[in-house]
Write a protein that holds these residues in place. Structure first.
Motif, PDB file in Angstrom:
ATOM      1  N   VAL A 144       5.422  -1.994   5.967  1.00  0.00           N
ATOM      2  CA  VAL A 144       6.573  -0.239   6.277  1.00  0.00           C
ATOM      3  C   VAL A 144       8.332  -1.024   6.003  1.00  0.00           C
ATOM      4  CG1 VAL A 144       5.077   1.013   7.106  1.00  0.00           C
ATOM      5  CG2 VAL A 144       6.184   0.428   8.230  1.00  0.00           C
ATOM      6  N   THR A 145       8.093  -0.256   5.804  1.00  0.00           N
ATOM      7  CA  THR A 145      10.617  -0.707   5.899  1.00  0.00           C
ATOM      8  C   THR A 145      10.796   0.078   6.721  1.00  0.00           C
ATOM      9  OG1 THR A 145      10.764  -0.038   3.476  1.00  0.00           O
ATOM     10  CG2 THR A 145      12.482   0.049   4.907  1.00  0.00           C
ATOM     11  N   SER A 146      12.450  -0.321   7.383  1.00  0.00           N
ATOM     12  CA  SER A 146      12.785  -0.072   8.842  1.00  0.00           C
ATOM     13  C   SER A 146      12.987   1.287   8.993  1.00  0.00           C
ATOM     14  CB  SER A 146      13.737  -0.593   8.807  1.00  0.00           C
ATOM     15  OG  SER A 146      14.544  -0.696  10.323  1.00  0.00           O
ATOM     16  N   GLY A 147      12.526   2.640   9.773  1.00  0.00           N
ATOM     17  CA  GLY A 147      13.119   3.523   9.460  1.00  0.00           C
ATOM     18  C   GLY A 147      12.295   4.380   8.934  1.00  0.00           C
ATOM     19  N   GLU A 148      10.844   4.247   8.644  1.00  0.00           N
ATOM     20  CA  GLU A 148       9.775   4.950   8.204  1.00  0.00           C
ATOM     21  C   GLU A 148       8.822   5.308   9.792  1.00  0.00           C
ATOM     22  OE1 GLU A 148       8.843   3.822   3.424  1.00  0.00           O
ATOM     23  OE2 GLU A 148       7.430   2.842   5.401  1.00  0.00           O
ATOM     24  N   SER A 149       7.748   5.702   9.812  1.00  0.00           N
ATOM     25  CA  SER A 149       6.956   6.015  10.789  1.00  0.00           C
ATOM     26  C   SER A 149       5.828   5.656  10.767  1.00  0.00           C
ATOM     27  CB  SER A 149       7.088   7.796  11.425  1.00  0.00           C
ATOM     28  OG  SER A 149       8.627   7.755  11.347  1.00  0.00           O
ATOM     29  N   ILE A 150       4.738   5.328  11.634  1.00  0.00           N
ATOM     30  CA  ILE A 150       3.492   5.128  11.007  1.00  0.00           C
ATOM     31  C   ILE A 150       2.977   5.695  12.033  1.00  0.00           C
ATOM     32  CG2 ILE A 150       3.928   2.809  10.213  1.00  0.00           C
ATOM     33  CD1 ILE A 150       3.260   1.008  12.295  1.00  0.00           C
ATOM     34  N   ASN A 151       1.192   5.343  11.612  1.00  0.00           N
ATOM     35  CA  ASN A 151       0.468   6.613  12.770  1.00  0.00           C
ATOM     36  C   ASN A 151      -0.985   5.507  13.297  1.00  0.00           C
ATOM     37  OD1 ASN A 151       0.908   8.980  13.833  1.00  0.00           O
ATOM     38  ND2 ASN A 151       1.216   9.690  11.235  1.00  0.00           N
ATOM     39  N   MET A 152      -0.880   4.576  14.142  1.00  0.00           N
ATOM     40  CA  MET A 152      -2.244   3.741  15.166  1.00  0.00           C
ATOM     41  C   MET A 152      -2.875   4.755  14.997  1.00  0.00           C
ATOM     42  SD  MET A 152       0.038   0.243  15.856  1.00  0.00           S
ATOM     43  CE  MET A 152      -0.605  -0.833  15.301  1.00  0.00           C
ATOM     44  N   GLN A 153      -4.285   4.353  15.623  1.00  0.00           N
ATOM     45  CA  GLN A 153      -4.999   5.130  15.590  1.00  0.00           C
ATOM     46  C   GLN A 153      -6.483   3.939  16.407  1.00  0.00           C
ATOM     47  OE1 GLN A 153      -7.569   8.826  13.829  1.00  0.00           O
ATOM     48  NE2 GLN A 153      -9.050   8.224  13.895  1.00  0.00           N
ATOM     49  N   CYS A 154      -6.785   4.994  17.547  1.00  0.00           N
ATOM     50  CA  CYS A 154      -8.021   3.597  18.281  1.00  0.00           C
ATOM     51  C   CYS A 154      -9.252   4.439  18.345  1.00  0.00           C
ATOM     52  CB  CYS A 154      -7.178   3.119  19.400  1.00  0.00           C
ATOM     53  SG  CYS A 154      -7.861   1.786  20.097  1.00  0.00           S
ATOM     54  N   SER A 155     -10.279   4.192  18.009  1.00  0.00           N
ATOM     55  CA  SER A 155     -11.137   4.765  17.999  1.00  0.00           C
ATOM     56  C   SER A 155     -12.525   3.900  19.180  1.00  0.00           C
ATOM     57  CB  SER A 155     -11.796   5.473  16.937  1.00  0.00           C
ATOM     58  OG  SER A 155     -11.930   4.431  15.660  1.00  0.00           O
ATOM     59  N   SER A 156     -13.972   5.145  18.969  1.00  0.00           N
ATOM     60  CA  SER A 156     -14.813   4.432  20.115  1.00  0.00           C
ATOM     61  C   SER A 156     -15.835   5.538  19.838  1.00  0.00           C
ATOM     62  CB  SER A 156     -14.615   3.426  20.934  1.00  0.00           C
ATOM     63  OG  SER A 156     -15.264   3.369  22.167  1.00  0.00           O
ATOM     64  N   SER A 157     -17.378   5.425  19.561  1.00  0.00           N
ATOM     65  CA  SER A 157     -18.373   5.574  19.675  1.00  0.00           C
ATOM     66  C   SER A 157     -18.426   5.537  21.151  1.00  0.00           C
ATOM     67  CB  SER A 157     -19.359   4.833  19.031  1.00  0.00           C
ATOM     68  OG  SER A 157     -19.467   4.082  19.311  1.00  0.00           O
ATOM     69  N   LEU A 158     -17.956   5.517  22.132  1.00  0.00           N
ATOM     70  CA  LEU A 158     -17.947   5.429  23.584  1.00  0.00           C
ATOM     71  C   LEU A 158     -17.259   6.515  23.959  1.00  0.00           C
ATOM     72  CD1 LEU A 158     -19.100   2.276  25.612  1.00  0.00           C
ATOM     73  CD2 LEU A 158     -20.374   3.408  24.599  1.00  0.00           C
ATOM     74  N   GLY A 159     -17.542   7.704  25.173  1.00  0.00           N
ATOM     75  CA  GLY A 159     -16.582   8.213  25.749  1.00  0.00           C
ATOM     76  C   GLY A 159     -15.014   7.926  26.313  1.00  0.00           C
ATOM     77  N   PHE A 160     -14.839   7.016  25.884  1.00  0.00           N
ATOM     78  CA  PHE A 160     -13.674   6.548  27.072  1.00  0.00           C
ATOM     79  C   PHE A 160     -12.718   7.911  27.146  1.00  0.00           C
ATOM     80  CE2 PHE A 160     -14.718   2.449  24.300  1.00  0.00           C
ATOM     81  CZ  PHE A 160     -14.942   1.591  25.671  1.00  0.00           C
ATOM     82  N   GLY A 161     -11.994   7.836  28.444  1.00  0.00           N
ATOM     83  CA  GLY A 161     -11.077   8.520  28.474  1.00  0.00           C
ATOM     84  C   GLY A 161      -9.260   8.226  28.336  1.00  0.00           C
ATOM     85  N   ARG A 162      -9.282   7.363  27.859  1.00  0.00           N
ATOM     86  CA  ARG A 162      -8.169   6.810  27.279  1.00  0.00           C
ATOM     87  C   ARG A 162      -8.419   5.492  27.108  1.00  0.00           C
ATOM     88  NH1 ARG A 162      -6.360   8.885  32.842  1.00  0.00           N
ATOM     89  NH2 ARG A 162      -4.923  10.612  32.999  1.00  0.00           N
ATOM     90  N   PHE A 163      -6.664   5.709  25.469  1.00  0.00           N
ATOM     91  CA  PHE A 163      -6.443   4.250  24.978  1.00  0.00           C
ATOM     92  C   PHE A 163      -5.415   3.951  25.370  1.00  0.00           C
ATOM     93  CE2 PHE A 163     -10.161   6.764  22.413  1.00  0.00           C
ATOM     94  CZ  PHE A 163     -11.361   4.888  22.233  1.00  0.00           C
ATOM     95  N   ILE A 164      -5.681   2.443  24.963  1.00  0.00           N
ATOM     96  CA  ILE A 164      -4.190   1.675  25.595  1.00  0.00           C
ATOM     97  C   ILE A 164      -3.739   0.763  24.193  1.00  0.00           C
ATOM     98  CG2 ILE A 164      -3.254  -0.195  26.571  1.00  0.00           C
ATOM     99  CD1 ILE A 164      -4.716   0.577  29.375  1.00  0.00           C
ATOM    100  N   LEU A 165      -2.464   0.934  23.920  1.00  0.00           N
ATOM    101  CA  LEU A 165      -2.110   0.688  22.151  1.00  0.00           C
ATOM    102  C   LEU A 165      -1.039  -0.217  22.634  1.00  0.00           C
ATOM    103  CD1 LEU A 165      -1.955  -0.300  19.010  1.00  0.00           C
ATOM    104  CD2 LEU A 165      -0.530   1.003  19.318  1.00  0.00           C
ATOM    105  N   ILE A 166      -1.264  -2.231  22.737  1.00  0.00           N
ATOM    106  CA  ILE A 166      -0.074  -2.563  23.003  1.00  0.00           C
ATOM    107  C   ILE A 166       0.339  -4.061  21.882  1.00  0.00           C
ATOM    108  CG2 ILE A 166      -0.005  -4.447  24.798  1.00  0.00           C
ATOM    109  CD1 ILE A 166      -1.853  -4.091  26.887  1.00  0.00           C
ATOM    110  N   GLN A 167       0.970  -4.621  22.309  1.00  0.00           N
ATOM    111  CA  GLN A 167       1.858  -5.195  21.055  1.00  0.00           C
ATOM    112  C   GLN A 167       1.824  -6.638  21.706  1.00  0.00           C
ATOM    113  OE1 GLN A 167       5.923  -4.495  20.118  1.00  0.00           O
ATOM    114  NE2 GLN A 167       5.626  -5.546  17.548  1.00  0.00           N
ATOM    115  N   GLU A 168       1.172  -7.620  21.328  1.00  0.00           N
ATOM    116  CA  GLU A 168       1.111  -8.960  21.915  1.00  0.00           C
ATOM    117  C   GLU A 168       2.309  -9.425  22.017  1.00  0.00           C
ATOM    118  OE1 GLU A 168      -2.011 -11.546  19.878  1.00  0.00           O
ATOM    119  OE2 GLU A 168      -3.869 -10.269  20.332  1.00  0.00           O
ATOM    120  N   GLY A 169       2.354 -10.386  22.689  1.00  0.00           N
ATOM    121  CA  GLY A 169       3.550 -10.903  23.555  1.00  0.00           C
ATOM    122  C   GLY A 169       4.937 -10.504  23.038  1.00  0.00           C
TER     123      GLY A 169
END
Length: 229
Positions: A144-169
């Motif tokens: 994408v270009t700087s200034g745009e917006s993105i959506n990142m989706q984390c999904s699973s078939s297990l009933g996790f209560g929460r999800f965590i998104l981490i950028q490496e490093g």
């Protein structure tokens, strides 16, 4: 009161199952002994003398397991008395084994019986996972270009209560969201990154965990590279 020491984990505070980790406590050059406390324990979890010619103590975990996951803090004693407690360190394990037996439905923790189950029914291996690796996707595009917006989706078939998104490093991006159920066997969280910049370029992963076990995470998703031009 003596100054509080610093506490950190090497190589980091998110550790894969069976891998080693060192908890460091750094205090005064006059410290005689260091004490490491784990939350919900009345006695020190471990005690160590300072390293030779140093103001640090080293607490080693040879193989990370669920028993070591949790919240830690340390303090030291010197001729001047006892120091304050350090800030807290949250040590997380990823990839704790769970085996689901379809006919029983309850998890079987890893043990010597795993091989027995496999030999009786090789198809059971399909039900073994590290809390079921979640999947990570991005919309509208990973480039994408700087200034745009993105959506990142984390999904699973297990009933996790929460999800965590981490950028490496890069420690400045670590987001946690409650899970939303979408259909009978689909649980997900959508992370909105608005007005992205070059700082958002990099590799992302996501994890899931159950609310009653916040320091025991799933195996990470496959990495997803984001490019911001």
């Amino acid at each position: 009161t003596l100054p509080k020491p610093n506490i950190w984990a090497d190589p980091g505070s998110v550790i894969a199952l069976y891998t080693p980790v060192i908890i460091w406590c750094e205090g005064s050059w006059e410290a005689l002994e260091y004490y490491l406390h784990k939350q919900h324990s009345t006695d020190p979890w471990d005690t160590q003398f300072p390293l030779e010619r140093g103001n640090q103590a080293k607490f080693s975990i040879l193989q990370m397991s669920k028993d070591f996951a949790g919240i830690y803090k340390c303090y030291y004693k010197s001729p001047g008395g006892k120091s304050e407690y350090s800030d807290t360190l949250e040590l997380v394990i990823t990839g704790e084994w769970t085996l689901k037996i379809p006919s029983i439905g309850s998890p079987l923790r890893r043990s010597s019986t795993l091989q027995g189950y496999f030999s009786q029914s090789p198809s059971l291996q399909d039900n073994v996972g590290f809390y079921g690796k979640p999947s990570l996707s991005v919309w509208p595009s990973p480039a994408v270009t700087s200034g745009e917006s993105i959506n990142m989706q984390c999904s699973s078939s297990l009933g996790f209560g929460r999800f965590i998104l981490i950028q490496e490093g890069k420690q400045h991006i670590s987001l946690t969201m409650d899970s939303q159920q979408n259909g009978r066997m689909s649980f997900q969280a959508r992370f909105a990154l608005d007005s992205v910049t070059a700082n958002h370029s990099g590799t992302f992963r996501c994890y899931g965990y159950f609310r009653n076990d916040p320091h025991v995470w799933s195996t990470s998703s496959n990495p997803l590279d984001i490019f911001v031009s």
